[in-house]
Design a protein around this motif. Structure first.
Motif, short mmCIF file in Angstrom:
data_model
loop_
_atom_site.label_atom_id
_atom_site.label_comp_id
_atom_site.label_asym_id
_atom_site.label_seq_id
_atom_site.Cartn_x
_atom_site.Cartn_y
_atom_site.Cartn_z
N GLU A 23 0.84 -1.21 0.00
CA GLU A 23 0.00 0.00 0.00
C GLU A 23 0.87 1.25 0.00
OE1 GLU A 23 -2.03 -0.54 3.75
OE2 GLU A 23 -3.90 -0.92 2.68
N PRO A 24 0.36 2.34 -0.57
CA PRO A 24 1.15 3.58 -0.50
C PRO A 24 1.07 4.25 0.87
CG PRO A 24 -0.90 3.97 -1.70
CD PRO A 24 -0.87 2.50 -1.35
N VAL A 25 2.23 4.61 1.40
CA VAL A 25 2.33 5.56 2.52
C VAL A 25 3.56 6.38 2.13
CG1 VAL A 25 2.49 5.92 5.00
CG2 VAL A 25 1.54 3.79 4.13
N LEU A 26 3.32 7.42 1.36
CA LEU A 26 4.37 7.95 0.49
C LEU A 26 4.29 9.46 0.34
CD1 LEU A 26 6.39 6.98 -1.84
CD2 LEU A 26 4.42 7.14 -3.34
N ASN A 27 5.46 10.09 0.39
CA ASN A 27 5.56 11.47 -0.08
C ASN A 27 6.29 11.45 -1.40
OD1 ASN A 27 4.39 13.12 2.01
ND2 ASN A 27 6.04 12.36 3.29
N TYR A 28 5.75 12.19 -2.36
CA TYR A 28 6.29 12.16 -3.72
C TYR A 28 6.59 13.58 -4.18
CZ TYR A 28 6.23 11.40 -8.82
OH TYR A 28 6.54 11.36 -10.15
N LEU A 29 7.82 13.80 -4.58
CA LEU A 29 8.24 15.12 -5.07
C LEU A 29 8.69 15.00 -6.51
CD1 LEU A 29 9.11 18.13 -4.71
CD2 LEU A 29 11.33 17.25 -3.96
N ASP A 30 8.15 15.87 -7.37
CA ASP A 30 8.49 15.82 -8.78
C ASP A 30 8.52 17.25 -9.31
OD1 ASP A 30 8.65 15.28 -11.52
OD2 ASP A 30 7.43 13.47 -11.35
N VAL A 31 9.69 17.87 -9.21
CA VAL A 31 9.82 19.27 -9.63
C VAL A 31 9.65 19.38 -11.15
CG1 VAL A 31 11.35 21.30 -9.67
CG2 VAL A 31 11.26 19.82 -7.64
N GLU A 32 10.16 18.37 -11.87
CA GLU A 32 10.05 18.41 -13.33
C GLU A 32 8.59 18.46 -13.77
OE1 GLU A 32 12.19 15.31 -15.46
OE2 GLU A 32 10.93 15.71 -17.23
N LEU A 33 7.76 17.61 -13.19
CA LEU A 33 6.33 17.61 -13.55
C LEU A 33 5.56 18.71 -12.82
CD1 LEU A 33 5.06 13.90 -13.76
CD2 LEU A 33 5.82 15.39 -15.60
N GLY A 34 6.14 19.24 -11.73
CA GLY A 34 5.43 20.25 -10.95
C GLY A 34 4.38 19.65 -10.05
N LEU A 35 4.74 18.54 -9.41
CA LEU A 35 3.76 17.83 -8.57
C LEU A 35 4.40 17.41 -7.26
CD1 LEU A 35 0.89 16.43 -8.49
CD2 LEU A 35 2.02 14.40 -9.44
N TRP A 36 3.65 17.64 -6.18
CA TRP A 36 4.03 17.12 -4.86
C TRP A 36 2.80 16.41 -4.34
CZ3 TRP A 36 2.02 17.47 0.02
CH2 TRP A 36 2.86 17.18 1.12
N LEU A 37 2.97 15.19 -3.89
CA LEU A 37 1.78 14.56 -3.31
C LEU A 37 2.11 13.66 -2.14
CD1 LEU A 37 1.26 11.38 -4.36
CD2 LEU A 37 0.49 12.53 -6.41
N ALA A 38 1.08 13.48 -1.31
CA ALA A 38 1.13 12.52 -0.22
C ALA A 38 0.09 11.46 -0.55
CB ALA A 38 0.81 13.19 1.10
N ALA A 39 0.52 10.20 -0.57
CA ALA A 39 -0.38 9.09 -0.91
C ALA A 39 -0.58 8.21 0.32
CB ALA A 39 0.20 8.28 -2.06
N TYR A 40 -1.84 7.86 0.56
CA TYR A 40 -2.19 7.02 1.71
C TYR A 40 -2.94 5.77 1.24
CZ TYR A 40 -0.77 10.60 4.99
OH TYR A 40 -0.02 11.47 5.71
N PRO A 41 -3.04 4.77 2.11
CA PRO A 41 -3.81 3.56 1.75
C PRO A 41 -5.29 3.89 1.54
CG PRO A 41 -2.41 3.13 3.66
CD PRO A 41 -2.38 4.61 3.41
N PRO A 42 -5.94 3.17 0.63
CA PRO A 42 -7.36 3.42 0.33
C PRO A 42 -8.25 3.41 1.58
CG PRO A 42 -6.47 1.76 -1.17
CD PRO A 42 -5.38 2.08 -0.21
N ARG A 43 -7.93 2.52 2.54
CA ARG A 43 -8.82 2.38 3.72
C ARG A 43 -8.85 3.66 4.57
NH1 ARG A 43 -4.56 1.06 7.19
NH2 ARG A 43 -2.89 0.11 5.97
N GLN A 44 -7.95 4.60 4.34
CA GLN A 44 -7.94 5.84 5.13
C GLN A 44 -8.73 6.98 4.50
OE1 GLN A 44 -3.43 5.39 6.22
NE2 GLN A 44 -4.31 6.89 7.62
N ILE A 45 -9.44 6.69 3.40
CA ILE A 45 -10.14 7.75 2.65
C ILE A 45 -11.19 8.45 3.52
CG2 ILE A 45 -11.97 6.32 1.61
CD1 ILE A 45 -11.41 7.84 -1.03
#
Ligand SMILES: [Zn+2]
Length: 232
Positions: free
Chosen positions: A58-80
């Motif tokens: 499952e994702p428990v993730l911080n994602y940084l992508d300066v090239e695409l211009g995206l920063w995100l935090a991803a969590y498991p589906p059950r935490q929606i």
């Protein structure tokens, strides 16, 4: 830096527990291979060493992508269901890292980043895909709402999501997908003209756009998950 930590999971087929390296943090500018792996759905796919069952961490993730211009935090589906609390938490994390509470240099980087919160791999993959194609993810969520009114039947239920799987000149390939298992239930296509119609009518869509952009979880599912932020 891309950071990995050891995660223990139990095989659903044979109940053997095994340790895997799970990503807690991905820097896609330094590791574009990890961006590609998220996009082609091979990221954090693992195999049970005992019986060979294919599994995905499952994702428990911080994602940084300066090239695409995206920063995100991803969590498991059950935490929606906790999205409101997580939106506040993740906004705080973004502010400290690249927003109002960060250094001037970090804020300069942050100005070009679209911060987002996602649950599960399909939604996370979709955010990368839309960003890669220069698409406004809010407009795509509006398009989904528009499509729901047009589709003769939609397998809309908790745990099932509508996601863009592919972007082409002509339009979008959509999938209805079970978030946790990533089983695809249905596929259909939508013409790009439908998105153009929405973009040509910003006033008409303004109230929904406003609801979707309250907080970093930009997803039509927030419109039917509880009372939302207005009730708080
Ligand atoms: Zn197994």
């Amino acid at each position: 830096m891309s950071l990995f930590e050891t995660t223990t999971i139990q095989c659903p087929a044979c109940a053997t527990t095994s340790d895997f390296e799970a990503a807690g943090s991905v820097n896609a500018d330094r590791r574009p291979d990890l961006r590609d792996a998220i996009l082609d759905n091979t990221f954090q796919n693992v195999t049970c060493p005992s019986c060979g069952e294919a599994m995905r961490l499952e994702p428990v993730l911080n994602y940084l992508d300066v090239e695409l211009g995206l920063w995100l935090a991803a969590y498991p589906p059950r935490q929606i269901g906790d999205y409101l609390a997580l939106e506040d938490q993740v906004q705080g994390l973004f502010d400290e890292s690249y927003g109002a509470a960060a250094s001037e240099a970090a804020q300069t980087v942050g100005a070009s980043l679209r911060p987002r919160l996602t649950f599960g791999w399909p939604g996370t993959c979709e955010k990368l895909l839309l960003q890669q194609h220069g698409l406004d993810d809010v407009a795509i969520e509006l398009l989904k709402l528009d499509l729901l009114r047009r589709l003769p039947e939609a397998p809309l239920r908790p745990g099932v999501e509508l996601r863009v799987e592919r972007v082409s000149e002509a339009g979008f390939d959509f999938i209805w997908i079970e978030t946790a298992s990533e089983d695809i239930l249905q596929r259909f296509q939508a013409k790009r003209a439908l998105l153009s119609e929405i973009e040509a009518n910003p006033d008409g869509w303004a109230p929904l756009r406003s609801s979707l952009t309250q907080g970093l979880f930009v997803d039509m599912q927030k419109l039917y998950l509880g009372a939302g932020r207005d009730a708080a």
